[in-house]
Design an enzyme around this catalytic site. Sequence first.
Site, PDB file in Angstrom:
ATOM      1  CG  PHE A 264      -1.327  -1.412   1.622  1.00 17.30           C
ATOM      2  CD1 PHE A 264      -1.937  -2.249   0.693  1.00 17.30           C
ATOM      3  CD2 PHE A 264      -1.066  -1.901   2.883  1.00 17.30           C
ATOM      4  CE1 PHE A 264      -2.300  -3.542   1.029  1.00 17.30           C
ATOM      5  CE2 PHE A 264      -1.428  -3.193   3.237  1.00 17.30           C
ATOM      6  CZ  PHE A 264      -2.047  -4.016   2.309  1.00 17.30           C
ATOM      7  CG  ASP A 266       1.265   4.451   4.252  1.00 17.40           C
ATOM      8  OD1 ASP A 266       1.183   5.680   4.404  1.00 17.40           O
ATOM      9  OD2 ASP A 266       0.610   3.631   4.901  1.00 17.40           O
ATOM     10  CG  ASP A 334       2.441  -2.316   3.630  1.00 13.45           C
ATOM     11  OD1 ASP A 334       2.680  -1.425   2.797  1.00 13.45           O
ATOM     12  OD2 ASP A 334       1.764  -2.119   4.652  1.00 13.45           O
TER      13      ASP A 334
END
Length: 350
Positions: A264, A266, A334
């Site tokens: 993701f 980020d 992640d």
Amino acid sequence: MAAMDDVRASSAWVAARSAHVVVDSSGIEKAVEEIQDSIPKVKWDFEGIHYFDNGPLTVQYLFVLDALNFCFWPGRISFEPIYEAEYEGIRTEGILGEGNLLLNNGVIKGGRLGRLGHQARQDKDLSYDHLALGLKEALQNDKSVFDSDRLQKITGPQLRELLKWPRPLPLENERVRLLHEVGLELERSFEGKASKLVESCGKSAANLVALVTRHFPGFRDHSVYKGHQVFLYKRAQIFAADLWGAFEGQGYGEFNDISSITIFADYIVPAVLRQLGVLRYSSDLASIIEANREIGSGSEEEVELRACSIYAVEKMRELLSKKSGNQVLSVELDLWLWSFGIQCQSLQTP
């Protein structure tokens, strides 16, 4: 797999044409050598801030949470350090949000702040932790609070009251609009229940991402880069990953293709990848970071940072899997990248 194929293909397309961010193949190899024995297994809710009852209500909670999981900063937007990403004396080098971007000195204006933990949060800032915990407590007090008909009618002041927030939320009108959208489409297509949405995906995380982005425009994390559509789908993927983590791969979290989920993109991930030597920045982008200037949503720099991070970690995952002989999941990487970012001494700014 079409949705996730789009994410991987468009990220690779950006990486091949990126002007400001370079994915360093030799850096990937060195990073993999360093980390191949230190990737943790995902432990969902290690902060203890999420609602979980092992049933449909948890699914409803997670969908509402992930609909709102973006852009955390104070109600007044300023360029002062609004969140020094400091945890046990460690400060990050830069940040990347789903909307806008600020870099250097740990200034955060977007993304998943909650991973810094309760001790790092300043009271004046809205953080992911505050959002997750506030929604959890609201649901514990009223089991019908996230019913689809109530979501369609919620107002800004009511949302603030649920979160025990004393002033207008960051992007409050957009958050309210998204809750209305979620409530309306859940009622129209899924009997008002996010659990029915999940049941419709056939135990496929990729299908779930496709369903979410098809039915709920607020989850369509798209950008246009040099005339080419780029698909990132951050929050739709987080929803699938949250289900998998919360239910430990069983029940509503059982997906036969969890490996299809990417990282993701980020705000801390690019800084970590740069520190590892996996990403290199152009002098122009490095100057923006050093000057603590904003990078707008959808700009070439923002798209390159996010897409190149996805592409680079996919290459890391492939190499790690090959070297270990075991499947390595992007959701595990992640988590590792995040924990590296808040623990690595070398990420401290000079």
